[in-house]
Design a protein around this motif. Structure first.
Motif, PDB file in Angstrom:
ATOM      1  N   THR A 187     -23.083 -29.630 -52.096  1.00  0.00           N
ATOM      2  CA  THR A 187     -21.943 -28.885 -52.635  1.00  0.00           C
ATOM      3  C   THR A 187     -22.171 -28.398 -54.062  1.00  0.00           C
ATOM      4  O   THR A 187     -21.508 -27.463 -54.505  1.00  0.00           O
ATOM      5  N   ASP A 188     -23.117 -28.999 -54.789  1.00  0.00           N
ATOM      6  CA  ASP A 188     -23.335 -28.586 -56.178  1.00  0.00           C
ATOM      7  C   ASP A 188     -24.519 -27.635 -56.344  1.00  0.00           C
ATOM      8  O   ASP A 188     -24.758 -27.129 -57.427  1.00  0.00           O
ATOM      9  N   TYR A 189     -25.263 -27.387 -55.266  1.00  0.00           N
ATOM     10  CA  TYR A 189     -26.311 -26.370 -55.267  1.00  0.00           C
ATOM     11  C   TYR A 189     -26.528 -25.939 -53.822  1.00  0.00           C
ATOM     12  O   TYR A 189     -26.195 -26.675 -52.888  1.00  0.00           O
ATOM     13  N   PRO A 190     -27.075 -24.747 -53.608  1.00  0.00           N
ATOM     14  CA  PRO A 190     -27.144 -24.203 -52.250  1.00  0.00           C
ATOM     15  C   PRO A 190     -28.313 -24.787 -51.441  1.00  0.00           C
ATOM     16  O   PRO A 190     -29.426 -24.255 -51.459  1.00  0.00           O
ATOM     17  N   SER A 191     -28.060 -25.874 -50.716  1.00  0.00           N
ATOM     18  CA  SER A 191     -29.115 -26.460 -49.908  1.00  0.00           C
ATOM     19  C   SER A 191     -28.545 -27.252 -48.745  1.00  0.00           C
ATOM     20  O   SER A 191     -27.480 -27.853 -48.847  1.00  0.00           O
ATOM     21  N   ARG A 192     -29.261 -27.234 -47.665  1.00  0.00           N
ATOM     22  CA  ARG A 192     -29.041 -28.149 -46.541  1.00  0.00           C
ATOM     23  C   ARG A 192     -30.315 -28.969 -46.486  1.00  0.00           C
ATOM     24  O   ARG A 192     -31.414 -28.419 -46.385  1.00  0.00           O
ATOM     25  N   ASP A 193     -30.199 -30.306 -46.575  1.00  0.00           N
ATOM     26  CA  ASP A 193     -31.414 -31.104 -46.711  1.00  0.00           C
ATOM     27  C   ASP A 193     -31.237 -32.529 -46.215  1.00  0.00           C
ATOM     28  O   ASP A 193     -30.134 -32.979 -45.949  1.00  0.00           O
ATOM     29  N   PHE A 194     -32.365 -33.201 -46.106  1.00  0.00           N
ATOM     30  CA  PHE A 194     -32.400 -34.624 -45.770  1.00  0.00           C
ATOM     31  C   PHE A 194     -33.682 -35.198 -46.349  1.00  0.00           C
ATOM     32  O   PHE A 194     -34.617 -34.461 -46.693  1.00  0.00           O
ATOM     33  N   THR A 195     -33.729 -36.517 -46.461  1.00  0.00           N
ATOM     34  CA  THR A 195     -34.920 -37.199 -46.966  1.00  0.00           C
ATOM     35  C   THR A 195     -35.289 -38.321 -46.009  1.00  0.00           C
ATOM     36  O   THR A 195     -34.421 -39.086 -45.579  1.00  0.00           O
ATOM     37  N   VAL A 196     -36.586 -38.402 -45.696  1.00  0.00           N
ATOM     38  CA  VAL A 196     -37.104 -39.487 -44.863  1.00  0.00           C
ATOM     39  C   VAL A 196     -38.234 -40.178 -45.605  1.00  0.00           C
ATOM     40  O   VAL A 196     -38.865 -39.599 -46.495  1.00  0.00           O
ATOM     41  N   ALA A 197     -38.484 -41.424 -45.231  1.00  0.00           N
ATOM     42  CA  ALA A 197     -39.622 -42.165 -45.763  1.00  0.00           C
ATOM     43  C   ALA A 197     -40.732 -42.136 -44.722  1.00  0.00           C
ATOM     44  O   ALA A 197     -40.479 -42.323 -43.527  1.00  0.00           O
ATOM     45  N   ASP A 198     -41.957 -41.887 -45.178  1.00  0.00           N
ATOM     46  CA  ASP A 198     -43.090 -41.905 -44.258  1.00  0.00           C
ATOM     47  C   ASP A 198     -43.549 -43.352 -44.031  1.00  0.00           C
ATOM     48  O   ASP A 198     -42.989 -44.280 -44.626  1.00  0.00           O
ATOM     49  N   VAL A 254     -33.650 -41.757 -45.537  1.00  0.00           N
ATOM     50  CA  VAL A 254     -33.178 -42.193 -46.849  1.00  0.00           C
ATOM     51  C   VAL A 254     -31.816 -41.574 -47.102  1.00  0.00           C
ATOM     52  O   VAL A 254     -30.918 -42.227 -47.618  1.00  0.00           O
ATOM     53  N   HIS A 255     -31.680 -40.290 -46.788  1.00  0.00           N
ATOM     54  CA  HIS A 255     -30.353 -39.670 -46.749  1.00  0.00           C
ATOM     55  C   HIS A 255     -30.322 -38.685 -45.585  1.00  0.00           C
ATOM     56  O   HIS A 255     -31.294 -38.010 -45.286  1.00  0.00           O
ATOM     57  N   GLU A 256     -29.190 -38.699 -44.902  1.00  0.00           N
ATOM     58  CA  GLU A 256     -29.005 -37.884 -43.706  1.00  0.00           C
ATOM     59  C   GLU A 256     -28.884 -36.408 -44.059  1.00  0.00           C
ATOM     60  O   GLU A 256     -28.645 -36.043 -45.204  1.00  0.00           O
ATOM     61  N   LEU A 257     -29.021 -35.586 -43.057  1.00  0.00           N
ATOM     62  CA  LEU A 257     -28.874 -34.150 -43.191  1.00  0.00           C
ATOM     63  C   LEU A 257     -27.514 -33.831 -43.805  1.00  0.00           C
ATOM     64  O   LEU A 257     -26.482 -34.291 -43.316  1.00  0.00           O
ATOM     65  N   THR A 258     -27.536 -33.084 -44.905  1.00  0.00           N
ATOM     66  CA  THR A 258     -26.331 -32.836 -45.694  1.00  0.00           C
ATOM     67  C   THR A 258     -26.306 -31.397 -46.187  1.00  0.00           C
ATOM     68  O   THR A 258     -27.337 -30.846 -46.565  1.00  0.00           O
ATOM     69  N   ASP A 259     -25.121 -30.820 -46.204  1.00  0.00           N
ATOM     70  CA  ASP A 259     -24.914 -29.555 -46.904  1.00  0.00           C
ATOM     71  C   ASP A 259     -24.493 -29.917 -48.319  1.00  0.00           C
ATOM     72  O   ASP A 259     -23.418 -30.500 -48.525  1.00  0.00           O
TER      73      ASP A 259
END
Length: 130
Positions: free
Chosen positions: A106-117, A99-104
């Motif tokens: 910029t507005d909060y401290p996180s490295r994340d991504f979202t997938v659909a099951d 849903v969204h690729e691995l991203t650092d």
């Protein structure tokens, strides 16, 4: 942004699935571990408890196993992980839809991504724990 700094590991998400066995296998392949499995008739799952190694638990059951307003594909879950890159690799190996690729962020401290099951639920894997 301000947070209390308190982590709350005692809330467990509950997910229902039209193919709970397939979703269970998908979650296990991402890195969850199984704590409990109560099968039902046929291939249905009455109740399954899957633990995230870094803390937290997901409850899984087949659609129709218990009265609930929850429907497959309507959940959005946030899973905290210290290594989202490794989880993203496992998700890619499963052919997961990103849903969204691995991203650092910029507005909060996180490295994340979202997938659909396979049911369409969204699973965000992030370093951000609140």
């Amino acid at each position: 942004m301000s947070t209390s700094g308190n982590r709350q590991p005692s809330i467990w998400a509950s997910v229902v699935s039209d193919d709970a066995r397939a979703l269970r296998a998908w979650l296990l392949a991402l890195g969850f571990t199984e704590d409990l499995l109560i099968p039902s008739e046929g291939d249905a799952i009455h109740h399954c408890q899957l633990d995230w190694p870094e803390g937290g638990r997901v409850l899984l059951s087949s659609t129709g196993e218990r009265p609930t307003p929850c429907r497959p594909g309507t959940s959005s879950l946030h899973v905290v992980t210290a290594d989202p890159d490794a989880v993203a690799e496992r998700a890619r190996a499963l052919g997961a839809f990103f849903v969204h690729e691995l991203t650092d962020q910029t507005d909060y401290p996180s490295r994340d991504f979202t997938v659909a099951d396979p049911d369409g639920n969204y699973w965000e894997f992030a370093t951000f724990a609140g």
